[in-house]
Design a protein around this motif. Structure first.
Motif, mmCIF file in Angstrom:
data_model
loop_
_atom_site.group_PDB
_atom_site.id
_atom_site.type_symbol
_atom_site.label_atom_id
_atom_site.label_comp_id
_atom_site.label_asym_id
_atom_site.label_seq_id
_atom_site.Cartn_x
_atom_site.Cartn_y
_atom_site.Cartn_z
ATOM 1 N N GLY A 471 35.363 59.499 13.948
ATOM 2 C CA GLY A 471 36.187 58.460 13.331
ATOM 3 C C GLY A 471 37.647 58.474 13.715
ATOM 4 N N SER A 472 38.015 59.173 14.786
ATOM 5 C CA SER A 472 39.419 59.168 15.201
ATOM 6 C C SER A 472 39.521 59.401 16.697
ATOM 7 C CB SER A 472 40.221 60.239 14.457
ATOM 8 O OG SER A 472 39.783 61.531 14.798
ATOM 9 N N ILE A 473 40.627 58.956 17.258
ATOM 10 C CA ILE A 473 40.966 59.243 18.649
ATOM 11 C C ILE A 473 41.830 60.494 18.635
ATOM 12 C CG2 ILE A 473 42.209 58.412 20.674
ATOM 13 C CD1 ILE A 473 41.432 55.555 19.741
ATOM 14 N N ARG A 556 42.157 51.089 20.075
ATOM 15 C CA ARG A 556 41.591 51.351 21.407
ATOM 16 C C ARG A 556 42.578 52.119 22.269
ATOM 17 N NH1 ARG A 556 42.365 45.396 19.959
ATOM 18 N NH2 ARG A 556 44.299 44.838 21.006
ATOM 19 N N VAL A 557 42.039 52.865 23.204
ATOM 20 C CA VAL A 557 42.855 53.556 24.209
ATOM 21 C C VAL A 557 43.050 52.588 25.367
ATOM 22 C CG1 VAL A 557 42.971 55.502 25.801
ATOM 23 C CG2 VAL A 557 41.959 55.809 23.529
ATOM 24 N N ILE A 558 44.310 52.290 25.695
ATOM 25 C CA ILE A 558 44.558 51.331 26.781
ATOM 26 C C ILE A 558 45.096 52.006 28.044
ATOM 27 C CG2 ILE A 558 44.865 49.393 25.196
ATOM 28 C CD1 ILE A 558 47.909 49.683 25.638
ATOM 29 N N GLU A 559 45.629 53.226 27.912
ATOM 30 C CA GLU A 559 46.059 54.000 29.084
ATOM 31 C C GLU A 559 45.724 55.460 28.821
ATOM 32 O OE1 GLU A 559 47.116 52.426 31.659
ATOM 33 O OE2 GLU A 559 48.007 50.549 30.919
ATOM 34 N N THR A 565 48.702 59.348 27.024
ATOM 35 C CA THR A 565 47.640 58.478 26.510
ATOM 36 C C THR A 565 48.304 57.438 25.624
ATOM 37 O OG1 THR A 565 46.006 60.255 26.542
ATOM 38 C CG2 THR A 565 45.550 58.376 25.116
ATOM 39 N N VAL A 566 47.911 56.186 25.802
ATOM 40 C CA VAL A 566 48.460 55.105 24.979
ATOM 41 C C VAL A 566 47.334 54.522 24.131
ATOM 42 C CG1 VAL A 566 49.704 52.922 24.939
ATOM 43 C CG2 VAL A 566 50.190 54.595 26.751
ATOM 44 N N VAL A 567 47.513 54.609 22.810
ATOM 45 C CA VAL A 567 46.543 54.074 21.857
ATOM 46 C C VAL A 567 47.154 52.846 21.203
ATOM 47 C CG1 VAL A 567 45.155 54.556 19.804
ATOM 48 C CG2 VAL A 567 45.636 56.388 21.448
ATOM 49 N N GLU A 568 46.382 51.774 21.138
ATOM 50 C CA GLU A 568 46.859 50.511 20.594
ATOM 51 C C GLU A 568 46.053 50.149 19.350
ATOM 52 O OE1 GLU A 568 48.121 46.895 23.103
ATOM 53 O OE2 GLU A 568 46.045 46.436 22.533
#
Length: 828
Positions: A471-473, A556-559, A565-568
């Protein structure tokens, strides 16, 4: 009371409910009337400040200006204060306050041969503690204010000694019932003053029609004369601030002491009209960075000292100072004034963009031509110390790649590959052509740092692959562990070096109840929650993201790569939306938070909630050339580039750097950052009357799209508080990056400057106003005594100095006869 020093003035806002053209017209009219009275009435003295108003009179009615010069020479017209204008006195940087004084002082010395010794800021809504040291070093012996009042800021007396940073102090007088008097009401104000101050032998009373100019009136002057005739026991003297302070009121006098900022009042102004605040910060940053680059190029002989760009610097500086006016920067003006102010700030930014580019290309001297197949990237570090960080640069491939393959950027420095990843560029051309390279690097001080980009061709563009777990990034780089919930989009874990810094649910956008008053005149805080942004559904998030053909998750992870790491995550509340990005490094502990807010609420206040694990923490915020503890009561407060929660018990600190916000509150270990608010424009409460028209549509402040960036970090309190001031300056004056193909001519020069100190900052490096060398301004930023060594490699010079906690020290470098020497703060 035996004697009253009457200080006649005509407070005139250059803009507020009116635009600058009307302000200029009223300045001419007010000054003309005041000059008439000075010439006609024996003994009358008119006082006025603000160089910008005098400049307008000089430009639009030269004959009147000549009359004023003659009156000033005869002592009938007094140059008061001596600043460029009355700025907001909380949000400008310390360097900006110095420029307000410097520019005003230059003007009044040139045009009137006058140098006031009593500073005045009658109308600003509060006063930073950092001003004390600046005023003292600028040679002022006193300061007159009228706000805040006793109800909002309890002072020991209306006359007191203000103790500031670095053992500074100044005598302060708070004006009785404000700076003005209504027409025909001077006697009523005088009688109230005499009754309230009956225990004093002497006193100072500000009077004159104000707010939209005015000054003296014939009926008030006659009333004062009649009062003097009928009350011979009281001397009413038309006078000046300097005459009142002389001998009676100094820092050595037996007056009570006050040692905090003169706040709060109008706490909504720390956030209203956030676009102006953000653009003001952007121009501050670009002006002071650009000056450093231009000075470096001049000092190293790569630009002539009389370069045309110095005129651009002067224009940009005036744009910045005008935008700091106390009804522009606080956001208490009308919508047309807001638009005009943004236009002025854009002008300054464009002037500095062009000047900075001239310096940048000059500083490329000696860089060899790029080899075939490589793209050169240059970053100029305008700080006198090494800088480590994540940098990005966009550029074009040599040719368009129309195949399905993809070119991955590889960045190297001196033959060594650096951590690098290729991210989505700003444009949206679905072609392998435009590139955005993100890489981690170390920059040498005051140097042009060169990087080489080559490419690896892969079969297709890589897609980020970091699936959610439980349930998490989750990201763990060894020093930093982060978990972002896929159910809420919020940060539940942020552990730094084994210490968990945050409570679950961090970085929630809270919507607080507010009203139509842009000042916030009758409140001290905004803590009543109306709701909060919640994670969008996949369907709503997909629509908001502008997609039609595919459904995507709202978190979502976009990079994802070797740098970060970029999470949006996307959120909604009422008619408003937010796209929030967490940029989490692959090494190190600093996280960037980017928020793109689409706001369409009225009478609401948006805050970003950061609940930390430091429940006993004190809150400390940056002020002008220093820092100050902020009450942890939940009341609204103001800080500049950074704020920190510090647990002395746990010996941990959580720091947050911004690039253009000022308002905040703190309570129980939770930090709430103020993002925007949506009251009416210049909607002034008056008794029980409705604040806004009730029969039509009225525009509200800060509707639409706004962008925010924050950099958070945590860990050992000692290390964090030593580093955060320098980190904040680097994030705001970001090293300039550009892909550029140099001609291969010239020679590489030694660094212009180097500074050996962990806590001392260089806030200014600029050409001296008199053309004799350069001015360097240093400031101790961590609140500890420090030793610093300033080196000038190009001249073979070095200078060692010791600074008190938060002390400012100004130096002059003379290249004509190589020497480094102490200099006056304002160069006069």
């Amino acid at each position: 009371m035996n004697k009253v020093y009457l200080i006649c003035n005509a407070h005139l806002d250059p803009v507020w409910l009116w635009e600058w053209e009307e302000g200029a017209a009223e300045a001419v009219s007010t000054f003309r009337i005041a000059a008439d009275f000075c010439e006609q009435c024996d003994g009358f003295v008119f006082n006025h400040n603000e160089a910008v108003l005098y400049q307008w009179v000089e430009q639009y009615e030269p004959a009147l200006f000549s009359r004023i010069q003659a009156l000033a020479a005869a002592g009938r017209w007094h140059i008061m204060g001596g600043w460029y204008l009355q700025p907001d006195c909380n949000m400008p940087s310390g360097e900006s306050f110095i420029r307000q004084i410097l520019t005003g002082r230059q003007y009044f010395l040139e045009k009137f041969a006058k140098k006031p010794t009593i500073a005045i800021n009658f109308d600003p809504f509060g006063h930073s503690l950092g001003l004390v040291q600046i005023l003292e070093q600028a040679g002022y012996t006193g300061y007159i204010v009228t706000r805040p009042g006793q109800k909002d800021c309890e002072l020991p007396d209306d006359e007191f000694v203000w103790k500031g940073l670095a053992d500074s102090s100044i005598a302060v007088h708070r004006g009785f019932e404000g700076y003005n008097s209504q027409r025909g009401e001077i006697l009523a104000k005088l009688e109230r003053y005499l009754q309230a101050k009956s225990g004093q032998d002497e006193g100072l009373l500000l009077w004159g029609i104000g707010n939209h100019g005015g000054g003296p009136s014939r009926e008030d002057l006659l009333a004062i004369r009649h009062f003097s005739e009928t009350h011979p026991e009281i001397t009413c003297l038309h006078s000046t601030p300097e005459d009142y302070f002389a001998g009676r009121f100094t820092c050595d006098s037996a007056f009570p002491v006050f040692n905090r900022s003169l706040n709060p009042w109008a706490v909504g102004c720390y956030t209203s009209q956030i676009r102006i605040k953000q653009m003001h910060r952007a121009l501050e940053n670009m002006l002071y960075q650009g000056e450093k680059m231009i000075s470096a190029a001049m000092l190293t002989g790569l630009m002539p000292t009389g370069a045309h760009c110095l005129a651009n610097l002067s224009e940009a500086r005036k744009d910045l100072m005008f935008s700091q006016f106390h009804d522009i920067l606080p956001g208490s003006s009308t919508e047309p004034v807001e638009a005009m102010s943004l236009r002025v700030l854009h002008h300054g930014l464009e002037e500095m963009s062009r000047s900075r580019m001239l310096a940048f290309t000059a500083l490329l001297s000696g860089q060899k031509k790029a080899s075939e197949g490589e793209i050169p990237i240059f970053i100029y570090n305008s700080h006198p110390h090494p800088v480590e960080g994540i940098f990005s640069c966009e550029f074009q491939l040599a040719d368009q790649n129309w195949s399905d393959s993809f070119s991955l950027a590889q960045i190297e420095q001196d033959g060594e590959l650096l951590p690098c990843q290729t991210e989505q560029e700003a444009s949206n051309i679905n072609l392998d052509w435009r590139k955005c390279a993100v890489f981690k690097a170390r920059l040498e001080p005051f140097s042009m740092n060169r990087f080489t980009c080559r490419f690896e061709r892969v079969a297709a563009r890589p897609r980020p692959a970091l699936p959610a777990q439980d349930g998490s990034i989750q990201i763990d780089n060894g020093q930093l562990t982060v978990a972002i919930s896929t159910k809420t989009g919020l940060m539940d874990v942020c552990s730094i070096d084994g210490s968990n810094m945050l409570q679950p649910g961090a970085f929630a956008a809270l919507v607080m109840k507010d009203d139509d008053d842009p000042w916030g005149m009758h409140v001290h805080g905004f803590r009543q929650e109306a709701g909060r942004f919640c994670l969008m559904s996949p369907e709503a998030g997909t629509r908001f993201s502008g997609l039609e053909d595919a459904l995507i998750e709202p978190v979502r992870v976009i990079e994802h790569g070797s740098v970060r790491t970029v999470v949006e995550a996307v959120f909604a509340y009422g008619s408003s939306m937010i796209c929030q990005r967490y940029k989490i490094p692959a090494s190190g502990t600093e996280i960037e938070i980017e928020m793109r807010v689409f706001w369409n609420e009225k009478r609401r206040f948006l805050k970003l909630a950061v609940p930390t694990s430091l429940s006993d923490a004190a809150c400390i915020g940056q002020i002008a050339c220093g820092s100050e503890e902020i009450p942890v009561t939940g009341d609204e407060a103001v800080a500049q580039k950074w704020v920190a929660l510090v647990s002395r018990k746990q010996k941990l600190a959580f720091t947050c750097i911004n690039d253009g916000t000022y308002g905040l509150d703190a309570k129980d270990g939770e930090l709430r950052l103020s993002l925007l608010r949506s009251p009416g424009y210049a909607a002034h409460p008056i008794g029980t009357r409705p604040v806004m028209p009730q029969d039509r549509f009225s525009p509200h402040i800060d509707q639409g799209e706004r962008l925010y960036r924050f950099w958070i970090n945590g860990g050992s309190a000692a290390r964090r508080m030593q580093a955060v001031d320098r980190e904040a300056l680097v994030h705001n004056e970001r090293p300039f990056t550009l892909s550029y193909y140099p001609p291969g001519t010239g020679e590489i020069k030694p660094p212009a400057l180097q500074l050996d100190s962990d806590t001392v900052q260089m806030t200014a490096f600029k050409p001296a106003e008199d053309g004799d060398g350069f001015i360097v301004r240093l400031h101790e930023g961590a609140g500890v005594a420090a030793k610093a060594v300033l080196r000038v490699p190009v001249l073979g010079l070095s200078h060692t100095l010791r600074l008190k906690p938060h002390e400012i020290h100004t130096l002059r470098i003379r290249s004509s006869r190589p020497i480094i020497e102490s200099a006056a703060l304002c160069e006069t």
